[in-house]
Enzyme design. Structure first.
Site, mmCIF file in Angstrom:
data_model
loop_
_atom_site.group_PDB
_atom_site.id
_atom_site.type_symbol
_atom_site.label_atom_id
_atom_site.label_comp_id
_atom_site.label_asym_id
_atom_site.label_seq_id
_atom_site.Cartn_x
_atom_site.Cartn_y
_atom_site.Cartn_z
ATOM 1 N N HIS A 1 -78.220 -30.496 -31.234
ATOM 2 C CA HIS A 1 -77.568 -30.149 -32.605
ATOM 3 C C HIS A 1 -78.584 -29.966 -33.617
ATOM 4 O O HIS A 1 -78.083 -29.914 -34.747
ATOM 5 C CB HIS A 1 -76.898 -31.429 -32.880
ATOM 6 C CG HIS A 1 -75.441 -31.292 -33.416
ATOM 7 N ND1 HIS A 1 -75.308 -30.639 -34.814
ATOM 8 C CD2 HIS A 1 -74.231 -31.219 -33.024
ATOM 9 C CE1 HIS A 1 -74.023 -30.432 -35.133
ATOM 10 N NE2 HIS A 1 -73.194 -30.830 -33.767
ATOM 11 N N GLN A 2 -79.571 -29.204 -33.391
ATOM 12 C CA GLN A 2 -80.393 -28.737 -34.562
ATOM 13 C C GLN A 2 -80.005 -27.280 -34.744
ATOM 14 O O GLN A 2 -80.076 -26.527 -34.007
ATOM 15 C CB GLN A 2 -82.089 -28.573 -34.023
ATOM 16 C CG GLN A 2 -82.845 -28.339 -35.425
ATOM 17 C CD GLN A 2 -84.116 -28.453 -35.197
ATOM 18 O OE1 GLN A 2 -84.898 -28.714 -33.915
ATOM 19 N NE2 GLN A 2 -85.036 -28.575 -36.116
ATOM 20 N N ASN B 1 -82.433 -34.387 -35.481
ATOM 21 C CA ASN B 1 -82.184 -33.488 -34.279
ATOM 22 C C ASN B 1 -83.226 -32.451 -33.972
ATOM 23 O O ASN B 1 -83.992 -32.042 -34.861
ATOM 24 C CB ASN B 1 -80.914 -32.703 -34.505
ATOM 25 C CG ASN B 1 -79.656 -33.509 -34.848
ATOM 26 O OD1 ASN B 1 -79.643 -34.531 -34.296
ATOM 27 N ND2 ASN B 1 -78.780 -33.119 -35.934
ATOM 28 N N HIS C 1 -81.577 -36.715 -41.681
ATOM 29 C CA HIS C 1 -80.408 -36.834 -42.321
ATOM 30 C C HIS C 1 -80.327 -38.265 -42.467
ATOM 31 O O HIS C 1 -80.685 -39.100 -41.894
ATOM 32 C CB HIS C 1 -79.359 -36.493 -41.517
ATOM 33 C CG HIS C 1 -79.048 -34.973 -40.991
ATOM 34 N ND1 HIS C 1 -78.427 -34.041 -41.674
ATOM 35 C CD2 HIS C 1 -79.843 -34.362 -39.858
ATOM 36 C CE1 HIS C 1 -78.243 -32.928 -40.937
ATOM 37 N NE2 HIS C 1 -79.227 -33.166 -39.892
ATOM 38 N N HIS D 1 -86.033 -32.093 -40.090
ATOM 39 C CA HIS D 1 -85.269 -32.685 -41.078
ATOM 40 C C HIS D 1 -84.638 -34.132 -40.860
ATOM 41 O O HIS D 1 -84.272 -34.125 -39.776
ATOM 42 C CB HIS D 1 -84.226 -31.871 -42.040
ATOM 43 C CG HIS D 1 -83.364 -31.039 -40.922
ATOM 44 N ND1 HIS D 1 -83.890 -30.195 -39.914
ATOM 45 C CD2 HIS D 1 -82.137 -31.397 -40.471
ATOM 46 C CE1 HIS D 1 -82.882 -29.665 -39.414
ATOM 47 N NE2 HIS D 1 -81.594 -30.673 -39.352
ATOM 48 N N ASP E 1 -77.425 -32.560 -48.823
ATOM 49 C CA ASP E 1 -77.134 -31.636 -47.694
ATOM 50 C C ASP E 1 -75.878 -30.644 -48.226
ATOM 51 O O ASP E 1 -74.997 -31.557 -49.138
ATOM 52 C CB ASP E 1 -76.755 -32.331 -46.397
ATOM 53 C CG ASP E 1 -76.345 -31.415 -45.221
ATOM 54 O OD1 ASP E 1 -77.093 -31.484 -44.356
ATOM 55 O OD2 ASP E 1 -75.685 -30.623 -45.244
HETATM 56 P P1 AMP Z 1 -78.978 -29.824 -38.088
HETATM 57 O O1 AMP Z 1 -78.007 -29.671 -37.304
HETATM 58 O O2 AMP Z 1 -79.605 -31.155 -38.016
HETATM 59 O O3 AMP Z 1 -80.320 -28.778 -37.775
HETATM 60 O O4 AMP Z 1 -78.704 -30.012 -39.646
HETATM 61 C C1 AMP Z 1 -78.931 -28.869 -40.623
HETATM 62 C C2 AMP Z 1 -78.394 -29.307 -42.043
HETATM 63 O O5 AMP Z 1 -78.835 -28.214 -42.979
HETATM 64 C C3 AMP Z 1 -76.640 -29.260 -41.947
HETATM 65 O O6 AMP Z 1 -76.138 -30.777 -42.227
HETATM 66 C C4 AMP Z 1 -76.590 -28.329 -43.117
HETATM 67 O O7 AMP Z 1 -75.403 -28.624 -44.039
HETATM 68 C C5 AMP Z 1 -77.814 -28.395 -44.039
HETATM 69 N N1 AMP Z 1 -77.979 -27.195 -44.776
HETATM 70 C C6 AMP Z 1 -77.955 -25.838 -44.275
HETATM 71 N N2 AMP Z 1 -78.288 -25.113 -45.306
HETATM 72 C C7 AMP Z 1 -78.520 -25.780 -46.385
HETATM 73 C C8 AMP Z 1 -78.939 -25.538 -47.710
HETATM 74 N N3 AMP Z 1 -79.021 -24.186 -48.054
HETATM 75 N N4 AMP Z 1 -78.872 -26.554 -48.395
HETATM 76 C C9 AMP Z 1 -78.620 -27.890 -48.021
HETATM 77 N N5 AMP Z 1 -78.364 -28.235 -46.762
HETATM 78 C C10 AMP Z 1 -78.431 -27.068 -46.018
#
Ligand code: AMP
Length: 139
Positions: free
Chosen positions: A92-93, A86, A101, A99, A30
């Site tokens: 919180h998505q 999420n 985490h 994905h 991440d």
């Molecule tokens: P969510 O809030 O569950 O949709 O989480 C999205 C996650 O994607 C966040 O923790 C971001 O830090 C991560 N993220 C967004 N863009 C990138 C990227 N280019 N490379 C790695 N992680 C990313």
């Protein structure tokens, strides 16, 4: 489904720190880690939320998640962790490609901090709800 930043990562259009890949699943670090080792596990299948995943991809993610967790524990030294997934803006998505985490929990105030406000399950309501859910699933 709209193209997302994770689709671009899957295509190799933008860089990432790749951790794992097989035919159906991809994992990478991440970019905004909540703790050291915070990793994202995504399907190659284009699906916005987890309920849209095929059984085949869901099984592939389930198969590899524990292995990834073991690797993250071994490398980070954090023996506790959260898996967060999420679905939807309110939930919180931010990126609308499924994905998971994996977030190491090295200390009480590090990693994922959760606000949890439990209610109380009424037994009659619970029985009705469980029956409705079972019927919907067909179990
Ligand atoms: P969510 O809030 O569950 O949709 O989480 C999205 C996650 O994607 C966040 O923790 C971001 O830090 C991560 N993220 C967004 N863009 C990138 C990227 N280019 N490379 C790695 N992680 C990313």
């Amino acid at each position: 489904m709209a193209d997302t930043i994770f689709s671009k990562i899957l295509r190799g259009d933008i860089p990432c720190h790749k951790v794992y890949e097989d035919d159906l699943v991809f994992a990478f670090l991440d970019i905004g880690p909540l703790s050291y080792g915070h990793t994202l596990v995504i399907p190659k299948e284009e699906a916005a939320t987890v309920d849209q995943l095929s059984d085949e991809t869901a099984a592939a993610i389930g198969r590899v998640l524990p292995r990834l967790c073991r690797a993250i524990k071994a490398v980070t030294g954090a023996d506790q962790f959260n898996i967060l997934q999420n679905n939807g803006l309110m939930a919180h998505q931010a990126v609308f490609h499924v994905h998971f985490h994996i977030i190491p929990k090295p200390g009480v105030s590090e990693g994922l901090v959760i606000e949890w406000a439990p209610g109380k399950l009424d037994p009659t309501e619970g029985a009705k709800l469980a029956a409705a859910l079972s019927a919907e699933i067909g179990a």
